[in-house]
Write an enzyme that holds these catalytic residues in place. Sequence first.
Site, PDB file in Angstrom:
ATOM      1  N   ASP A   1      34.876  13.709  25.849  1.00  0.00           N
ATOM      2  CA  ASP A   1      35.051  13.618  24.207  1.00  0.00           C
ATOM      3  C   ASP A   1      34.938  12.138  23.924  1.00  0.00           C
ATOM      4  OD1 ASP A   1      35.987  14.870  21.516  1.00  0.00           O
ATOM      5  OD2 ASP A   1      37.560  13.369  21.810  1.00  0.00           O
TER       6      ASP A   1
ATOM      7  N   GLU B   1      29.825  13.688  24.791  1.00  0.00           N
ATOM      8  CA  GLU B   1      29.627  14.188  23.535  1.00  0.00           C
ATOM      9  C   GLU B   1      29.182  12.917  22.654  1.00  0.00           C
ATOM     10  OE1 GLU B   1      32.484  15.112  19.723  1.00  0.00           O
ATOM     11  OE2 GLU B   1      33.171  13.833  21.219  1.00  0.00           O
TER      12      GLU B   1
END
Length: 841
Positions: free
Chosen positions: A562, A591
């Site tokens: 993330d 990401e």
Amino acid sequence: MAAEKGNRRRTPAKTTKKASSPQAAAADGIVTNPGAVSPGAVNAGAVNPGAVNAGTANAGSVKPGAADAVETPIVEPSPPTPPATAASHTPDAPSLEDTTAPAAVTDAGTPAAAAAPTQPGTDDVPAEASGGDLPTSGSTAGASATAGAAALDLSLGADKTADTPATDAARQAGSDFRPVIGRIPVLDITPALPDHLWPAKAVVGEVVEFGATAFREGHDLIGTQLLLTDPSGTTTAHRLSPGAPGLDRWEGLVRVDVEGDYTFRVRAFADDWATWQHAAEIKVPAGIDVELMFQIGAGLAALAADQPERSEDARARLSAAARTLLDDERSIDERAAVISDETVSALLADIPLASLESFSDERTLRVERRRAGVGSWYEFFPRSEGAIKNADGSWQSGTFRTAARRLEGVAAMGFDVLYLPPIHPIGHAFRKGPNNTMNPGPHDPGSPWAIGSAEGGHDAIHPDLGTVEDFQFFVAEAQKHGIEVALDFALQASPDHPWVTEHPEWFTTLPDGTIAYAENPPKKYQDIYPINFDNDPEGIRQEALRVLRHWIDLGVHIFRVDNPHTKPLDFWEWIMHEVRQTHPDVVFLAEAFTRPAMLQGLAKVGFQQSYSYFTWRNTKEELEEFFQSISHETSDFLRPNLFVNTPDILTEYLQFGGPSAYTIRAALAATAAPVWGVYSGFELFENVARPGAEENIDNEKYEYKPRDFAAAEQAGASLGLFLGLLNKIRREHPALQQLRNLTLHASDDDSILVYSKFLDGAFTESGTSDRILVVANVDPHSVRETTVHLDTTAFGIPQGAAYEVTDLVTGETYTWGDHNYVRLDAFSHPVHIFEAKEIRP
């Protein structure tokens, strides 16, 4: 990123080419002086007397190339042959007495060991990594002058090589300098990263294009070979082919089938047979130097016939060619037929007559496991799978046991990676309510990315989901369905995380004494504290590594990371290096919705996959530029995972395009790259956005969201069957499992996108070439009719030839050519996914 100009079919490196190089077509003059036939490489005398009565080739003038262009192992060298008389060395290459000239200098500035000469009849590569050409034992550099050479005015007696005061002074003045460039320049080696700080990437089974720019002065022709060493240490040679005319680019395709680090470099050499052949093709028909050209060719053929690494049949064929060239009782046409004899040319292409060789620097190609670059991802929240809402408004969360029931449906759609958002305890402080509001109710579960509470942190499981044993059960059930579980790795903390009290130095404290929370203006994440990586970098590194190893030990070998772009690159490089030392099969997906430099930097330092800008590329022009970029400009280091949606991203294209938009985006993502992904709910056409935001209303990040997939399918309100068909097509067509093989084609309509994916039969298990042609109407609101214009050579069909295309969605078959009419109705059938096949007589 600028789109690469032009698209053309890449040829396998193992394909044998005729020795008469296409490079000759770019020459700006013809050879009229016998000395232009590589004087440093070809002498016209000293053929083995037993081979040709009046031979005129120097038997020591070449070092042969690879024994077989099709992945031929490099053999060990024989003991060096004593050099010939030292007085007869050419000015083009140092004599063997000169091999003790200044040693190469390593990157560290220390002299490297002098490279040993290589032997004719071997493919052993000199130990020197760079610095240009190296003398070969028995080569022109050490051969004696011959009577044939005198006839060509190429005599190299002592009077031509003796030192003069001027040359002696020049040698002394430059005694400490060695040119970086080789005798034959070899530059721009690929695959490679632009800055050469990290290795290029590939995955097991990937077909990689290797290339180099190589050239030499004048009109003499050269050849090139890729010398590829696999992780076991076995080196194979692959002949490279000329690329686009006039660019001096050499290219070849090789499939890499072993996980680990490969090393490679490119060898360039003067191709003596090709040089002679080109000159003879011009001179003999013109009646210029006919006997002389036959004499030189016979010497070369006899020299090649004398090479022990050739088969008996090959040696006999070459000896016969030499005799034919010298047989003046035959007609000129009979003798000249040897010049274009395809068998002779092939023999001298596979094992070339080579001199003046140079080597590029060594490069590394890191080949990772198949899943690092090929896969179909599906994302769901395990707490929503099996969740039940009670009459009082409270919820009974789904668990790993109830979520396991959804695995069958995910597998039925053909997905092989299941990505789970964070499964850890969720903080209570500043917990978010529905739609990211600041007023949660007593039953709102909070965002899984607000990690940490009294129940634990990154190494703990949310108690509502179950125990460690329940998680291991879920992972094992997924494996039974052919699915690998990927886990979210989010380096951040809720205010309740144990790290906040145990390591306050890992966060940023503001002047008012509060800890800074995460922001992505205008979005605010008051429930999340970002990590400060500067106060205690070593402590954070060790803790992050400990957490990763904890989940690796529980069976997780894929991590979706993330917001990696909010953490330092050197941190990620260190983490992935440490993980790779013990678990080289672990895959990290970034990401990386960020700026191009950071997105690409994350890929360079080690991330196996990355989210990309695909989500926001919707028009034909945008998609063409994007597809060209990912398949050709950044493919040596960046593997895009084309997710069609995420819990945070619902684009306007999907909001307003209806089911057609969902069909189009899925088809493009599944066919343009070998890795793609879908977030749960996409197949149900969930397209209502929260006002003022690019995300779904009632976002699953902040609440439970159970879905009835079976009812949607029965009502015809699901894209699930189409997603399953897309993944089936991907499994059955290896061309779709490659990244570097996409070619764009033209259409007359600004909304009709056309591209092909081709894999030569040399690289498929069946031995049959695989051709996929995608024609998509990217306007989800229209019916489009137009003509598409195809470069059929890009997918292995001759220009102008008819071929058959079968739509893999509808089963309809058509006969096509270079220019074809299409009609695509966005509301019924917006995309053709064709399999193209040659029409056999």
